[in-house]
Design an enzyme around this catalytic site. Structure first.
Site, PDB file in Angstrom:
ATOM      1  N   HIS A   1       0.694  22.318 -48.339  1.00 39.66           N
ATOM      2  CA  HIS A   1       0.664  23.324 -49.600  1.00 39.66           C
ATOM      3  C   HIS A   1       0.095  22.981 -50.829  1.00 39.66           C
ATOM      4  CE1 HIS A   1       2.257  26.364 -46.626  1.00 39.66           C
ATOM      5  NE2 HIS A   1       2.834  25.557 -46.363  1.00 39.66           N
TER       6      HIS A   1
ATOM      7  N   ARG B   1      10.333   8.800 -35.148  1.00 40.36           N
ATOM      8  CA  ARG B   1      11.470   9.399 -35.835  1.00 40.36           C
ATOM      9  C   ARG B   1      12.563   9.922 -34.839  1.00 40.36           C
ATOM     10  NH1 ARG B   1      10.301  13.469 -40.468  1.00 40.36           N
ATOM     11  NH2 ARG B   1      10.232  14.990 -38.569  1.00 40.36           N
TER      12      ARG B   1
ATOM     13  N   ASN C   1       6.224  20.082 -54.246  1.00 42.11           N
ATOM     14  CA  ASN C   1       5.163  21.407 -54.264  1.00 42.11           C
ATOM     15  C   ASN C   1       5.623  22.578 -55.202  1.00 42.11           C
ATOM     16  OD1 ASN C   1       3.388  23.089 -52.811  1.00 42.11           O
ATOM     17  ND2 ASN C   1       5.132  24.305 -52.333  1.00 42.11           N
TER      18      ASN C   1
ATOM     19  N   ASP D   1       7.299  16.734 -48.606  1.00 40.94           N
ATOM     20  CA  ASP D   1       7.689  18.137 -47.887  1.00 40.94           C
ATOM     21  C   ASP D   1       6.416  19.089 -48.470  1.00 40.94           C
ATOM     22  OD1 ASP D   1       9.455  19.982 -46.927  1.00 40.94           O
ATOM     23  OD2 ASP D   1       9.363  20.864 -48.807  1.00 40.94           O
TER      24      ASP D   1
ATOM     25  N   ASN E   1      12.344  18.367 -35.303  1.00 36.73           N
ATOM     26  CA  ASN E   1      12.876  18.126 -36.579  1.00 36.73           C
ATOM     27  C   ASN E   1      13.869  19.135 -37.121  1.00 36.73           C
ATOM     28  OD1 ASN E   1      11.416  20.335 -37.709  1.00 36.73           O
ATOM     29  ND2 ASN E   1      10.226  19.318 -38.917  1.00 36.73           N
TER      30      ASN E   1
ATOM     31  N   GLU F   1       4.234  16.180 -44.583  1.00 38.92           N
ATOM     32  CA  GLU F   1       4.622  16.975 -43.486  1.00 38.92           C
ATOM     33  C   GLU F   1       3.350  18.272 -43.586  1.00 38.92           C
ATOM     34  OE1 GLU F   1       7.198  21.075 -42.693  1.00 38.92           O
ATOM     35  OE2 GLU F   1       6.373  20.584 -44.669  1.00 38.92           O
TER      36      GLU F   1
ATOM     37  N   ARG G   1      -2.601  26.520 -50.871  1.00 41.94           N
ATOM     38  CA  ARG G   1      -2.128  25.421 -51.802  1.00 41.94           C
ATOM     39  C   ARG G   1      -1.993  26.168 -53.182  1.00 41.94           C
ATOM     40  NH1 ARG G   1      -6.690  22.780 -48.851  1.00 41.94           N
ATOM     41  NH2 ARG G   1      -5.636  21.157 -47.749  1.00 41.94           N
TER      42      ARG G   1
ATOM     43  N   ARG H   1       8.883  11.054 -47.503  1.00 38.29           N
ATOM     44  CA  ARG H   1       8.266  12.218 -46.747  1.00 38.29           C
ATOM     45  C   ARG H   1       7.971  13.164 -47.731  1.00 38.29           C
ATOM     46  NH1 ARG H   1      10.316  17.809 -45.730  1.00 38.29           N
ATOM     47  NH2 ARG H   1       9.490  18.445 -43.598  1.00 38.29           N
TER      48      ARG H   1
ATOM     49  N   ASP I   1       5.548  27.626 -57.263  1.00 36.22           N
ATOM     50  CA  ASP I   1       4.380  26.782 -56.982  1.00 36.22           C
ATOM     51  C   ASP I   1       3.965  25.674 -58.143  1.00 36.22           C
ATOM     52  OD1 ASP I   1       3.006  25.954 -54.524  1.00 36.22           O
ATOM     53  OD2 ASP I   1       1.341  26.343 -55.632  1.00 36.22           O
TER      54      ASP I   1
HETATM   55  C1  AAO Z   1      14.342  30.345 -47.891  1.00 35.25           C
HETATM   56  C2  AAO Z   1      14.041  31.708 -46.975  1.00 35.25           C
HETATM   57  C3  AAO Z   1      12.782  32.381 -47.365  1.00 35.25           C
HETATM   58  C4  AAO Z   1      12.948  32.601 -48.757  1.00 35.25           C
HETATM   59  C5  AAO Z   1      12.846  31.265 -49.521  1.00 35.25           C
HETATM   60  C6  AAO Z   1      13.012  31.534 -51.020  1.00 35.25           C
HETATM   61  O1  AAO Z   1      14.283  31.454 -45.544  1.00 35.25           O
HETATM   62  O2  AAO Z   1      13.136  33.828 -46.908  1.00 35.25           O
HETATM   63  O3  AAO Z   1      11.618  33.225 -49.354  1.00 35.25           O
HETATM   64  O4  AAO Z   1      14.292  30.750 -49.095  1.00 35.25           O
HETATM   65  O5  AAO Z   1      14.061  32.107 -51.568  1.00 35.25           O
HETATM   66  C7  AAO Z   1      13.148  25.665 -45.775  1.00 35.25           C
HETATM   67  C8  AAO Z   1      13.398  26.622 -44.874  1.00 35.25           C
HETATM   68  C9  AAO Z   1      12.972  28.023 -45.522  1.00 35.25           C
HETATM   69  C10 AAO Z   1      13.693  28.360 -46.652  1.00 35.25           C
HETATM   70  C11 AAO Z   1      13.078  26.963 -47.854  1.00 35.25           C
HETATM   71  C12 AAO Z   1      13.541  27.187 -49.135  1.00 35.25           C
HETATM   72  O6  AAO Z   1      12.917  26.396 -43.759  1.00 35.25           O
HETATM   73  O7  AAO Z   1      13.249  28.999 -44.518  1.00 35.25           O
HETATM   74  O8  AAO Z   1      13.303  29.511 -47.620  1.00 35.25           O
HETATM   75  O9  AAO Z   1      13.661  25.935 -47.247  1.00 35.25           O
HETATM   76  O10 AAO Z   1      14.998  27.429 -49.153  1.00 35.25           O
HETATM   77  C13 AAO Z   1       5.760  26.519 -43.416  1.00 35.25           C
HETATM   78  C14 AAO Z   1       5.299  25.173 -44.144  1.00 35.25           C
HETATM   79  C15 AAO Z   1       6.197  24.018 -44.173  1.00 35.25           C
HETATM   80  C16 AAO Z   1       7.812  24.201 -44.032  1.00 35.25           C
HETATM   81  C17 AAO Z   1       7.872  25.585 -43.096  1.00 35.25           C
HETATM   82  C18 AAO Z   1       9.362  25.868 -43.186  1.00 35.25           C
HETATM   83  O11 AAO Z   1       3.833  24.892 -43.990  1.00 35.25           O
HETATM   84  O12 AAO Z   1       5.795  22.850 -45.136  1.00 35.25           O
HETATM   85  O13 AAO Z   1       7.117  26.409 -43.639  1.00 35.25           O
HETATM   86  N1  AAO Z   1       8.553  23.198 -43.834  1.00 35.25           N
HETATM   87  C19 AAO Z   1       9.119  22.580 -44.971  1.00 35.25           C
HETATM   88  C20 AAO Z   1      10.660  22.065 -44.838  1.00 35.25           C
HETATM   89  C21 AAO Z   1      11.394  23.036 -44.635  1.00 35.25           C
HETATM   90  C22 AAO Z   1      11.456  24.039 -46.119  1.00 35.25           C
HETATM   91  C23 AAO Z   1      10.135  23.822 -46.906  1.00 35.25           C
HETATM   92  C24 AAO Z   1       9.025  23.313 -46.247  1.00 35.25           C
HETATM   93  C25 AAO Z   1      10.029  24.422 -48.109  1.00 35.25           C
HETATM   94  O14 AAO Z   1      10.724  21.284 -43.741  1.00 35.25           O
HETATM   95  O15 AAO Z   1      12.747  22.981 -44.428  1.00 35.25           O
HETATM   96  O16 AAO Z   1      11.798  25.375 -45.971  1.00 35.25           O
HETATM   97  O17 AAO Z   1      10.526  23.344 -49.067  1.00 35.25           O
HETATM   98  C26 AAO Z   1       2.625  28.555 -39.661  1.00 35.25           C
HETATM   99  C27 AAO Z   1       2.239  27.387 -40.518  1.00 35.25           C
HETATM  100  C28 AAO Z   1       2.881  26.523 -41.118  1.00 35.25           C
HETATM  101  C29 AAO Z   1       4.434  27.274 -41.587  1.00 35.25           C
HETATM  102  C30 AAO Z   1       4.934  28.176 -40.557  1.00 35.25           C
HETATM  103  C31 AAO Z   1       6.203  28.876 -41.104  1.00 35.25           C
HETATM  104  O18 AAO Z   1       3.183  27.852 -38.466  1.00 35.25           O
HETATM  105  O19 AAO Z   1       1.043  26.702 -39.779  1.00 35.25           O
HETATM  106  O20 AAO Z   1       2.423  25.672 -41.979  1.00 35.25           O
HETATM  107  O21 AAO Z   1       5.351  26.153 -42.091  1.00 35.25           O
HETATM  108  O22 AAO Z   1       3.877  29.062 -40.097  1.00 35.25           O
HETATM  109  O23 AAO Z   1       5.793  29.848 -42.168  1.00 35.25           O
HETATM  110  C32 AAO Z   1       2.969  29.040 -34.523  1.00 35.25           C
HETATM  111  C33 AAO Z   1       1.765  28.587 -35.005  1.00 35.25           C
HETATM  112  C34 AAO Z   1       2.150  27.586 -36.370  1.00 35.25           C
HETATM  113  C35 AAO Z   1       2.803  28.568 -37.344  1.00 35.25           C
HETATM  114  C36 AAO Z   1       3.898  28.831 -36.655  1.00 35.25           C
HETATM  115  C37 AAO Z   1       5.088  29.749 -37.076  1.00 35.25           C
HETATM  116  O24 AAO Z   1       3.648  27.850 -33.835  1.00 35.25           O
HETATM  117  O25 AAO Z   1       1.039  27.781 -34.275  1.00 35.25           O
HETATM  118  O26 AAO Z   1       1.151  27.210 -37.053  1.00 35.25           O
HETATM  119  O27 AAO Z   1       3.751  29.642 -35.326  1.00 35.25           O
HETATM  120  O28 AAO Z   1       4.524  31.059 -37.418  1.00 35.25           O
END
Ligand code: AAO
Length: 514
Positions: free
Chosen positions: A218, A354, A117, A214, A315, A250, A175, A212, A184
């Site tokens: 988005h 998993r 992405n 990631d 996870n 994901e 997206r 998977r 992006d």
């Molecule tokens: C890091 C820093 C950031 C910095 C960035 C760039 O933490 O502050 O800006 O570097 O310098 C991982 C880490 C991130 C890290 C990133 C890059 O987790 O902390 O950022 O590496 O180093 C969204 C995405 C989802 C993503 C998830 C973490 O949709 O795809 O955020 N997961 C994958 C990987 C993950 C990885 C990335 C993607 C990036 O598994 O390891 O990040 O490659 C809502 C949305 C979700 C969203 C969450 C969090 O969820 O629905 O889509 O996930 O927010 O933003 C309730 C709601 C639920 C909501 C949730 C949280 O449960 O029901 O919907 O609350 O608010």
């Protein structure tokens, strides 16, 4: 007529291909060896995963990434690619190839976590501080290691004022704008699609079984499809000719947002995040939840169709408060409840499963947030990842948790293989937190999550005989190191489970008959 039939078969094959996990017959689960080194995974396939019936391994991203030092290296730097060179803290390309061959040769297949992405964040700056020394300039959107230039990103397309995702209720922002400040990629571009497909096809030629994807939420489903359409069939050294890579995307969909998981079903399977969040509530008995409600677990709970779901209890994100799921998520920190949750998941037919395998970190909550959520894998002072050592009792050293080696979890992975294809029958419950169910005539499981003892006679559906409970122990040669359960000629058995038992559940199957 014959032609029509052939056409039908071909289209049916195409339609189901990317949903098929490609595991070897009789194997039903994969394990995420989060942040493991390739050399350690190769050894684990041969010494443990193969012999114990694991179907595969999800590995951490393989592509060269930006090195973050703050001052120690966090795990999430691997989600900040700089190029598609196979070169990370887990090892180099030679080590990756060696791992894939060794694992494949013992029937344990490799699933790569692919970050397509985005590239690293705009904050990364300029330099060669990446895991293979490739130069990058994130401000100028210049990644010569691929190469990508400023023409290959969505900066012009994003319509939010900050350039980042400000609202999850706007599908265009989700997206086309930056997730967490990560640059992006413009996946609508033929050139970008081509570069990603080239990377994935290289992994396929090395022998991986699937991906998977990631941050799929988005990316536009059609853009993902365009990349998948360019992928080659799997390597015939290990897979049948015509086999397609397994795809699981994901997408976090707990309901209530603009984007739903179903938009991605055309591309492959999707991660079902409701699964772990809801199961956590049930096992913890939060919000009035009880195990009896698990009677219609699966689609009955509003989950996606069984054959589209990739399921898990926790996870690498939500075990540390990232992503989604919240406080209900069960992890190794709550080991007793966790084993019950995993036991239930592996006994229940819904979804492709998993298992998580983690490392320990010094969790420390301040105002409800773990301020150590960033801590990377066990490592030496030079930042290199420590090997996974194996103790005499078969647990892991060097702070690797190795949940997949916990007897109860390993034995339930085997249970799932033994009962594969059998329907759920003989459901029993006490109206509260004691439940039991069977899987055809192959296996039976009983849980006591009440605050009192259980002593019941249940119809198991198993052939008469004495069985070894694979939770309190296991069958070793002709003896049983745990509880013994005797099933009568009518198929029923007495189960006594203390509410204070180390593990308040019992599981028996036909391969653990004494
Ligand atoms: C890091 C820093 C950031 C910095 C960035 C760039 O933490 O502050 O800006 O570097 O310098 C991982 C880490 C991130 C890290 C990133 C890059 O987790 O902390 O950022 O590496 O180093 C969204 C995405 C989802 C993503 C998830 C973490 O949709 O795809 O955020 N997961 C994958 C990987 C993950 C990885 C990335 C993607 C990036 O598994 O390891 O990040 O490659 C809502 C949305 C979700 C969203 C969450 C969090 O969820 O629905 O889509 O996930 O927010 O933003 C309730 C709601 C639920 C909501 C949730 C949280 O449960 O029901 O919907 O609350 O608010």
């Amino acid at each position: 007529m014959k032609m029509k039939l052939i056409l039908l078969l071909i289209t049916a094959g195409l339609a189901t291909a990317q949903y098929n996990p490609n595991v070897r017959a009789g194997r039903t689960s994969i394990v995420h060896l989060f942040e493991w080194r390739w050399d350690d995974i190769a050894a684990e396939c041969e010494r443990y995963l193969g012999p114990n019936g694991f179907g595969g391994v999800q590995v951490s991203p393989v592509s060269e990434n930006y090195i973050i030092t703050n001052p120690w290296r966090p795990w999430d730097e691997r989600y900040q690619p700089v190029s598609y060179k196979i070169c990370t803290r887990s090892g180099n390309e030679q080590q990756f190839r060696n791992m894939v061959a060794k694992c494949n040769n013992v029937g344990v297949y490799i699933y790569v976590d692919v970050v397509m992405n985005h590239m690293t964040g705009y904050g990364a700056g300029v330099g060669t501080g990446s895991t293979c020394g490739s130069y990058f300039n994130s401000g100028a959107r210049d990644f010569p290691g691929v190469p990508y230039s400023n023409l290959d990103f969505n900066d012009g397309k994003c319509r939010s004022s900050t350039g980042g995702i400000e609202s999850y209720s706007d599908p265009y922002q989700v997206r086309d704008c930056q997730l967490l400040g990560l640059l992006d990629l413009a996946l609508e571009k033929d050139y970008v699609r081509g570069k990603i497909a080239e990377f994935l096809n290289k992994l396929i030629s090395i022998g991986v079984a699937g991906f998977r994807l990631d941050a799929s939420k988005h990316m536009w489903p059609g853009d993902i499809k365009a990349v998948i359409n360019r992928l080659n069939n799997l390597n015939t050294q290990w897979f049948p000719s015509g086999a397609k890579p397994f795809i699981y995307q994901e997408v976090i969909d707990l309901g209530g947002e603009a984007i739903s998981a179903s938009e991605y079903f055309g591309n492959g399977r999707v991660t079902e995040f409701k699964y772990g969040a809801k199961l956590g509530n049930v096992i913890r008995k939060w919000n009035g939840e009880k195990m009896v409600y698990l009677r219609n677990w699966g689609e009955g709970w509003g989950f996606m169709p069984h054959d589209r779901a990739l399921v898990f209890v926790d996870n690498h994100d939500n075990q540390r408060g990232h992503g989604a799921g919240g406080g209900s998520i069960l992890t190794f920190f709550d080991s007793r409840l966790y084993k019950m949750g995993i036991g239930f998941m592996l006994a229940h037919p819904y979804g492709f499963t998993r298992v998580m395998s983690s490392y320990r970190w010094p969790r420390y909550f301040v105002n409800g947030k773990d301020i150590n959520d960033w801590v990377g894998p066990p490592s030496y002072s030079d930042g290199s990842t420590k090997p996974v050592t194996i103790n005499a009792d078969s647990t892991c050293g060097n702070d690797w948790v190795c949940e997949h080696r916990w007897r109860q979890i390993k034995n339930m992975v085997i249970f799932r293989n033994v009962v594969d294809g059998q329907t759920l029958i003989n459901w029993w419950d006490n109206g509260g937190n004691q439940i039991a169910f069977g899987r055809g005539s192959k296996g039976f499981i009983v849980f006591n999550n009440e605050d009192w003892n259980m002593d019941v006679n249940l119809k198991t559906g198993l052939p008469a005989g004495t069985y070894c409970d694979v939770i309190s122990g296991q069958k070793e040669g002709t003896r049983c190191t745990g509880k013994q359960i005797s099933v009568g000629i009518d198929g029923s058995a007495r189960f006594q489970i203390s509410n204070t038992a180390e593990d308040p559940f019992v599981a028996i199957h036909v391969n653990a008959k004494l």
